[in-house]
Scaffold this motif. Sequence first.
Motif, PDB file in Angstrom:
ATOM      1  N   LEU B 102      27.990 -56.673  -3.549  1.00 19.10           N
ATOM      2  CA  LEU B 102      27.488 -55.546  -3.352  1.00 19.10           C
ATOM      3  C   LEU B 102      27.945 -55.367  -1.984  1.00 19.10           C
ATOM      4  O   LEU B 102      28.447 -53.988  -1.658  1.00 19.10           O
ATOM      5  N   THR B 122      18.414 -50.056  -3.882  1.00 20.90           N
ATOM      6  CA  THR B 122      18.695 -51.373  -3.865  1.00 20.90           C
ATOM      7  C   THR B 122      17.922 -51.423  -3.136  1.00 20.90           C
ATOM      8  O   THR B 122      17.495 -52.749  -2.838  1.00 20.90           O
ATOM      9  N   TYR B 123      17.679 -51.196  -1.432  1.00 22.95           N
ATOM     10  CA  TYR B 123      16.484 -52.146  -0.827  1.00 22.95           C
ATOM     11  C   TYR B 123      14.757 -52.268  -1.859  1.00 22.95           C
ATOM     12  O   TYR B 123      14.039 -52.803  -1.512  1.00 22.95           O
ATOM     13  N   PHE B 185      18.727 -55.797  -0.284  1.00 24.25           N
ATOM     14  CA  PHE B 185      18.729 -56.671   0.725  1.00 24.25           C
ATOM     15  C   PHE B 185      18.920 -57.431   1.896  1.00 24.25           C
ATOM     16  O   PHE B 185      19.058 -57.598   2.165  1.00 24.25           O
ATOM     17  N   ILE B 188      21.844 -56.795   3.373  1.00 26.35           N
ATOM     18  CA  ILE B 188      22.194 -56.344   4.712  1.00 26.35           C
ATOM     19  C   ILE B 188      22.955 -56.684   5.507  1.00 26.35           C
ATOM     20  O   ILE B 188      23.869 -55.860   6.434  1.00 26.35           O
ATOM     21  N   ILE B 189      22.433 -58.457   5.739  1.00 23.36           N
ATOM     22  CA  ILE B 189      23.234 -58.984   6.706  1.00 23.36           C
ATOM     23  C   ILE B 189      24.881 -58.945   6.817  1.00 23.36           C
ATOM     24  O   ILE B 189      25.166 -58.893   7.587  1.00 23.36           O
ATOM     25  N   ALA B 192      26.125 -55.229   7.920  1.00 24.48           N
ATOM     26  CA  ALA B 192      26.503 -54.995   9.116  1.00 24.48           C
ATOM     27  C   ALA B 192      27.198 -56.192  10.076  1.00 24.48           C
ATOM     28  O   ALA B 192      28.225 -55.523  10.598  1.00 24.48           O
TER      29      ALA B 192
END
Lengths: 298, 311
Positions: B102, B122-123, B185, B188-189, B192
């Motif tokens: 994703l 998606t969050y 969720f 995200i990492i 980033a």
Amino acid sequence: MAKAKKVKRSGADQRLEICLIIIMSIIGVIMLYPLLIVVSTSFSSASAVISGKVWLFPVDFSLEGYKAVFRTNDVLIGYRNSLFYMVVGTVINLFMTLITAYPLSRDDLVGQGIIMKLFTFTMIFGGGMIPNYLLMKDLGLLNTVWVMLIPGAISVYNMIITRTFIKSNIPKEMLEAAQIDGCSDIQYFIKMVLPLSGAVIAVITLYYAIGHWNAYFSAFMYLNDKELYPLQIFLKNILVSNQVEADMIVDEQVQSVEGIAEVLKYSLIVVAVVPVMIIYPFVQKHFVKGVMIGAVKG
Amino acid sequence: MKKLNKNYYKSLGKRIYRGRQLYLLLALPLIYMVVFSYVPMFGLQIAFKHYTFKGGIWGSDWVGLKNFIKFFGDRNFSTTLINTLRVSLYSLVVGTFVPIFLALALNCLNHNGIKKTVQTLTYIPHFISVVVLIGMMTQMFNPIVGIYGNIVQAITGHRAVDILGIPKAFPHLYVWSGVWQNAGFNSIIYIAALAGSDQDLHEAAQIDGATRLQRVRYIDIPTIIPTAIILLILNAGKVMTVGFEKVFLLQNSLNINYSEVISTYVYKQAFGSGSNFSYSTAIGMFNSVVNLILITSVNKISKKVSDSSLW
């Protein structure tokens, strides 16, 4: 930058972009559809739901489901209790987490390392279900409001996030300057550290508040008085165990009792998720930040 | 030497005294930690006892390893162990790769509108409670009035089978509902990490005529591999932990052969018929100890391989 992007893209890249747009659209639909169908069904009439007419948008727009939800005494009790647990519980969480995180962020504190290790160890090992249950029993917390507020007072994970944030965002020189001016540690904590930790406080408030709102396990294990149940327990009984009681659906104008029981469930899901969804837009940017602070360590 | 020691202790005493207000702040959390985390660990002794309500934790009779031996000989031992591992390893693999995919795909996408929308969508499910998630599944997979039932009816003309009652469907339902809820969720990492990757490298590669896919292969993937390895290793340390709530809620008498995991078995041994607190605690303790061993060894490996570890 915009110009650089426009520089001729090769055919392969264009094909990739098209593929990605298709894949992402499919993913978007998969994410959205279950949410949409729940909301749509909740606003549809009982007869439309029972005959399977709802595919995308509400059919025969109606508020029967919501009326049934708000007629249900259990749901109101649960809503009230969950709000209470969320607000009071989060306040306790914040207080406890902050007074733990700040002292442990101070490298000059004797024993800081050991205390930190003791906290971290509880993340990977614990007594488990029965010893915890017996502890609650011995402390007399079973079947009281406190069992929903006290046992999870500190999430070690959130405490570490907070500690990391304080450590990396508040310069040591400030403490030295404050100490020279005769500022005590508690004064410094209240007047300097707290106001400068707004971002991380926002993040952990969100995590704690949503955690309380969604909490099911401790209520399931430790409560058996209906008056104390949070919403999630009633949700479980109605949605998963399918215990729809007669008083929820008895209404003189209702023809399809079975249908209204179905719509009621969808409406209930919407009602249960609304508080979280109200907070969501305000905090979306914060939780991305939270994940990043958390990622610094581990 | 003696003098130095004395000075050391003197200054140590001074340092402790100087930190008195900090210790005051820590007093309550320390009491809390001892009472709610370490006291239950002492409660684990009932795994080696025959717990009776009258005797309590300290007064019940010792029975040695009897409860553990009973569990290893239990016909449910291998079933619950296999069920636990099946669900957790499946989650581990899928739960690692989907967020990576994703993140890479979102990062590649130039269309900002779709990117933002998909990210936000998606969050959202991450913050829905487990009870509501299972409630939604129960409703939607209902073969008669659920949307799944409607679709099957419309396509085949037959009434749908009850997926939630098929034992073999259980792991898939568990894992993919988890993906729906958490993949966004968890990405995200990686997003980033990708955002922080070296842009010069991308430009240089573009000038050399690399396609986007080649840049994914040679720039993006190497960028996120360290993060992925750490997360994978840390999660591997939790393979014996399958959340009680979700399995318990998704469980029913029809799918029990695949859905009875260690944590739900622990619950049933304690609070089901023939309640046996000691036996239940022994099973739970076996699980926690295996976990502890796993996470410690995995942490060691992680330290060696990637220089980053939990402690």
